[in-house]
Design a protein around this motif. Structure first.
Motif, PDB file in Angstrom:
ATOM      1  N   VAL A 150       9.236 -37.095  24.303  1.00 34.18           N
ATOM      2  CA  VAL A 150       8.145 -36.310  24.882  1.00 34.18           C
ATOM      3  C   VAL A 150       8.774 -35.077  25.504  1.00 34.18           C
ATOM      4  CG1 VAL A 150       6.214 -36.279  26.497  1.00 34.18           C
ATOM      5  CG2 VAL A 150       6.864 -38.415  25.381  1.00 34.18           C
ATOM      6  N   ALA A 151       8.351 -33.893  25.057  1.00 29.21           N
ATOM      7  CA  ALA A 151       8.943 -32.660  25.586  1.00 29.21           C
ATOM      8  C   ALA A 151       7.868 -31.591  25.678  1.00 29.21           C
ATOM      9  CB  ALA A 151      10.064 -32.190  24.660  1.00 29.21           C
ATOM     10  N   SER A 152       8.101 -30.628  26.535  1.00 25.58           N
ATOM     11  CA  SER A 152       7.195 -29.487  26.594  1.00 25.58           C
ATOM     12  C   SER A 152       7.253 -28.758  25.266  1.00 25.58           C
ATOM     13  CB  SER A 152       7.627 -28.542  27.717  1.00 25.58           C
ATOM     14  OG  SER A 152       6.992 -27.289  27.520  1.00 25.58           O
ATOM     15  N   ARG A 153       6.086 -28.316  24.817  1.00 27.16           N
ATOM     16  CA  ARG A 153       6.048 -27.558  23.565  1.00 27.16           C
ATOM     17  C   ARG A 153       6.870 -26.282  23.676  1.00 27.16           C
ATOM     18  NH1 ARG A 153       2.421 -29.383  19.767  1.00 27.16           N
ATOM     19  NH2 ARG A 153       0.501 -30.293  20.537  1.00 27.16           N
ATOM     20  N   ARG A 154       7.055 -25.810  24.926  1.00 32.65           N
ATOM     21  CA  ARG A 154       7.765 -24.551  25.096  1.00 32.65           C
ATOM     22  C   ARG A 154       9.278 -24.739  25.116  1.00 32.65           C
ATOM     23  NH1 ARG A 154       4.741 -23.127  30.331  1.00 32.65           N
ATOM     24  NH2 ARG A 154       5.274 -25.317  30.431  1.00 32.65           N
ATOM     25  N   LEU A 171      14.018 -25.788  20.479  1.00 30.47           N
ATOM     26  CA  LEU A 171      14.272 -26.890  19.559  1.00 30.47           C
ATOM     27  C   LEU A 171      15.576 -27.618  19.881  1.00 30.47           C
ATOM     28  CD1 LEU A 171      13.112 -28.314  17.086  1.00 30.47           C
ATOM     29  CD2 LEU A 171      14.371 -26.732  15.635  1.00 30.47           C
ATOM     30  N   ASP A 201       1.154 -29.169  28.263  1.00 31.06           N
ATOM     31  CA  ASP A 201       1.189 -29.111  26.818  1.00 31.06           C
ATOM     32  C   ASP A 201       2.530 -29.653  26.332  1.00 31.06           C
ATOM     33  OD1 ASP A 201       0.366 -28.467  24.329  1.00 31.06           O
ATOM     34  OD2 ASP A 201       0.893 -26.349  24.480  1.00 31.06           O
ATOM     35  N   VAL A 244       4.920 -31.998  23.363  1.00 33.05           N
ATOM     36  CA  VAL A 244       5.029 -32.476  21.996  1.00 33.05           C
ATOM     37  C   VAL A 244       5.621 -33.883  22.071  1.00 33.05           C
ATOM     38  CG1 VAL A 244       7.279 -31.324  21.723  1.00 33.05           C
ATOM     39  CG2 VAL A 244       6.011 -32.033  19.711  1.00 33.05           C
TER      40      VAL A 244
END
Lengths: 241, 241
Positions: free
Chosen positions: A217-221, A224, B212, B214
């Motif tokens: 689970v990670a922030s979309r921001r 990569l 937000d 992922v």
């Protein structure tokens, strides 16, 4: 009738008499006097075992709740908390499975009588509360600990009840172990991480290779490379298990 | 007192009178006659609005359940089912939040009166049942659909109740939207996949940039490059939102 070893027999006679009458006349139409009369015991004997008419329908939940509490407390603190909660819930299903025809009769009765349904919901709530208290302790280090504990406890109880209902609807004919395994695998597959984000395992082997997943689970921001770092760290944990 | 526009006022007067008496004398010690006498209305007026004394404590749940059902049915079948269930649960919390002091008083009362607690559990069960029915429909194509629906519905309800309790314990002072956002983010973060494993977004904008996230779920045995592919694909979805 003596007071010693006859006690459990008297208790069982009361349960059997009560069910015979509930199914024949209905729960509301049966009085405690009817039950003691059919069981051939005195009115005071009834109240020695059961606080009220509802309790004769669920005679084993107090014992089962005590067993669950004892099992939860028996953990060393090293075990996977979600798996331990699932194993505690299995004890309850085993209690039902030990008396298939009684459990199936009760299920049919409970569905017909709103008062019993309400009583059952209060029992289910106590199981859920017991599991949540254990999980809150185990998740104490997490910022989302109390929320995670409440949601996980509810999921364990719902999975248990799903397995139980499937088994009861089969008339007690299906394999309850298969039902409960499938239900609990869904829960442990959903939350199979370690408490407090700590790494390192309990020494237990992974139960099923097929369900063995990594969750990131990670922030979309997040860039990569940071996500990849997160995966590598998760895989590292996995390899240490 | 006329029968037209005065109706809601009469209903509210009955609720206000009932609570005043429940808090003063206790729930069990208050009769319906006491309530109608304080509210200055006839006994039949009480039963026009409430089937029983318990119902005056929870006057809005029927409306709220109808609202939830309508909202769930309003889905096009394209929306994320878990998110849609979470949004349905938000409606319930909003109902509580619309009347903070009434909700907080009721919470204190319900904790003291076992009969009301049982009634509340039966209401919670109806919300959970309604959510599970919707999710079963949406998960119909999955082999684990009914189990997944039951567990997810229980998780949504538990998260909702967690947020609700946190807000109630603050005396209605904390920001209920923040509480419910955190609770529902935990659930949607746990099961944020698409029904039947299909990818692609619902076309709805992300609600909150801060929350937000992922989420990647992959087999531990998957090679790293495949996991990175999974993240890239998730980020691609995010960018389409």
């Amino acid at each position: 009738m003596n007071d010693g070893p006859a006690k459990p027999a008297m208790r069982e006679a009361l349960v059997a008499a009560a069910f015979e009458l509930f199914l024949e006349r209905g729960f509301e139409q049966t009085t405690i006097d009817d039950i003691v009369s059919l069981a051939g015991v005195g009115r005071r004997s009834f109240f020695r075992y059961f606080p009220a008419k509802e309790d004769v329908v669920f005679p084993d939940h107090e014992r089962s709740l005590a067993e669950m509490t004892e099992f939860l407390e028996s953990g060393t603190g090293e075990e996977d908390p979600v798996k331990h909660a699932c194993d505690a819930a299995r004890l309850v299903l085993r209690m039902y499975a030990e008396q298939p025809s009684f459990s199936v009769q009760r299920y049919r009765l409970t569905r017909k009588v709103p008062g019993l349904r309400a009583y059952e919901l209060s029992v289910v709530w106590r199981y859920e509360h017991t599991l949540a208290a254990y999980l809150r302790g185990r998740f104490a280090d997490r910022p989302d600990g109390p929320l995670r504990a409440d949601v996980t406890a509810a999921a364990v109880v719902a999975a248990h009840n799903h397995a139980l209902r499937t088994w009861l609807r089969s008339g007690g004919e299906s394999d309850w172990v298969v039902e409960v395994d499938a239900a609990m695998a869904f829960v442990t597959g959903t939350w199979n991480d370690r408490p407090g984000g700590e790494s390192g395992g309990s020494g237990e082997p992974a139960e099923s290779g097929a369900d063995d997943v990594v969750v990131l689970v990670a922030s979309r921001r997040a860039p990569l490379w940071r996500m990849v770092q997160g995966i590598e760290s998760a895989l590292g944990d996995a390899r240490r298990l």
